[in-house]
Design an enzyme around this catalytic site. Structure first.
Site, PDB file in Angstrom:
ATOM      1  N   CYS A  45     -34.612 -28.846   7.369  1.00  0.00           N
ATOM      2  CA  CYS A  45     -35.319 -27.684   6.794  1.00  0.00           C
ATOM      3  C   CYS A  45     -36.673 -28.096   6.227  1.00  0.00           C
ATOM      4  CB  CYS A  45     -34.489 -27.030   5.691  1.00  0.00           C
ATOM      5  SG  CYS A  45     -32.878 -26.471   6.244  1.00  0.00           S
TER       6      CYS A  45
HETATM    7  C1  BEZ Z   1     -30.902 -29.950   7.286  1.00  0.00           C
HETATM    8  O1  BEZ Z   1     -31.805 -29.159   7.083  1.00  0.00           O
HETATM    9  O2  BEZ Z   1     -31.103 -31.135   7.465  1.00  0.00           O
HETATM   10  C2  BEZ Z   1     -29.472 -29.451   7.333  1.00  0.00           C
HETATM   11  C3  BEZ Z   1     -29.092 -28.392   6.550  1.00  0.00           C
HETATM   12  C4  BEZ Z   1     -27.774 -27.958   6.580  1.00  0.00           C
HETATM   13  C5  BEZ Z   1     -26.865 -28.598   7.409  1.00  0.00           C
HETATM   14  C6  BEZ Z   1     -27.282 -29.649   8.215  1.00  0.00           C
HETATM   15  C7  BEZ Z   1     -28.598 -30.087   8.178  1.00  0.00           C
END
Ligand code: BEZ
Length: 212
Positions: A45
């Protein structure tokens, strides 16, 4: 029921990092990209929001407003934003909705319980100035999206709204486009495609992009 292409994007009022947002009013006469991310302070994210900030000028050029959302609250988004600036080199320059009550997530069916029963998946809704949903994209949490592709889809939508054309596989702005098979009248073809066309098959005709 999930939202479909051509549906009116549901309106909502929700708090954001830029204050309260009434979605339709906020969009005004712009196009919109509403996209969810699963969680603040997560790696994928962080890269997505940084890259979207980097593309802000490209969105502006196309009259598009960008709005992110996750089930975290606004205070969390604000704290996380400084990490995005630090690690991605771009400060978040679009609002992030806080959605701890999941109002927006539920309206847009962004929580897919068989994937994760509390976090939003990576949804993207492209909305046109008439507030119609024109594109829906869903990615899993583990896969960062391609925001250049989102711009490419917007280019295609804006072009095909204006001209009677379709865009082929992997098309990019400036490349040849397709004459829909529904256009058959030679006089109409002459008038609509003054740059001429190439017929590879009777149903597969390509013409230079009309406005390029
Ligand atoms: C991420 O943004 O890295 C992420 C967020 C939730 C679950 C898996 C990855």
């Amino acid at each position: 029921m999930s939202l479909r292409l051509g549906d009116i994007a549901p309106d909502f009022e929700q708090d954001s990092t830029d204050g309260k947002i009434r979605f339709h009013e906020w969009l005004g006469s712009s196009w919109g990209v509403l996209f969810s991310h699963p969680k603040d302070f997560t790696p994928v994210c962080t890269t997505e929001l940084g890259y979207t900030a980097r593309l802000q000028k490209e969105f502006e050029k196309r009259n598009v407003k960008v709005l992110a959302v996750s089930v975290d609250d606004v205070e969390s988004h604000k704290r996380w934003s400084s990490d995005i600036t630090e690690t991605q080199g771009y400060a978040v320059n679009f609002p992030i909705l806080g959605d701890p009550d999941r109002k927006v997530a539920k309206l847009y069916d962004m929580i897919h319980p068989n994937a994760n029963d509390t976090l939003t998946v990576r949804s993207v809704f492209i909305v046109d100035p008439n507030k119609k949903i024109r594109t829906v994209i869903t990615y899993p949490a583990s896969t960062g999206r391609n925001f250049d592709e989102i711009l490419r889809v917007i280019d295609s939508l804006q072009l095909t709204d204006k001209y009677t054309v379709a865009t082929p596989v992997n098309w990019k702005f400036g490349e040849d486009v397709i004459i829909p098979p529904s256009v058959q009248d030679p006089e109409v073809i002459k008038q609509k495609y003054p740059k001429g066309f190439k017929a590879l098959k009777p149903y597969l005709r390509v013409t230079p992009q009309p406005n390029h």
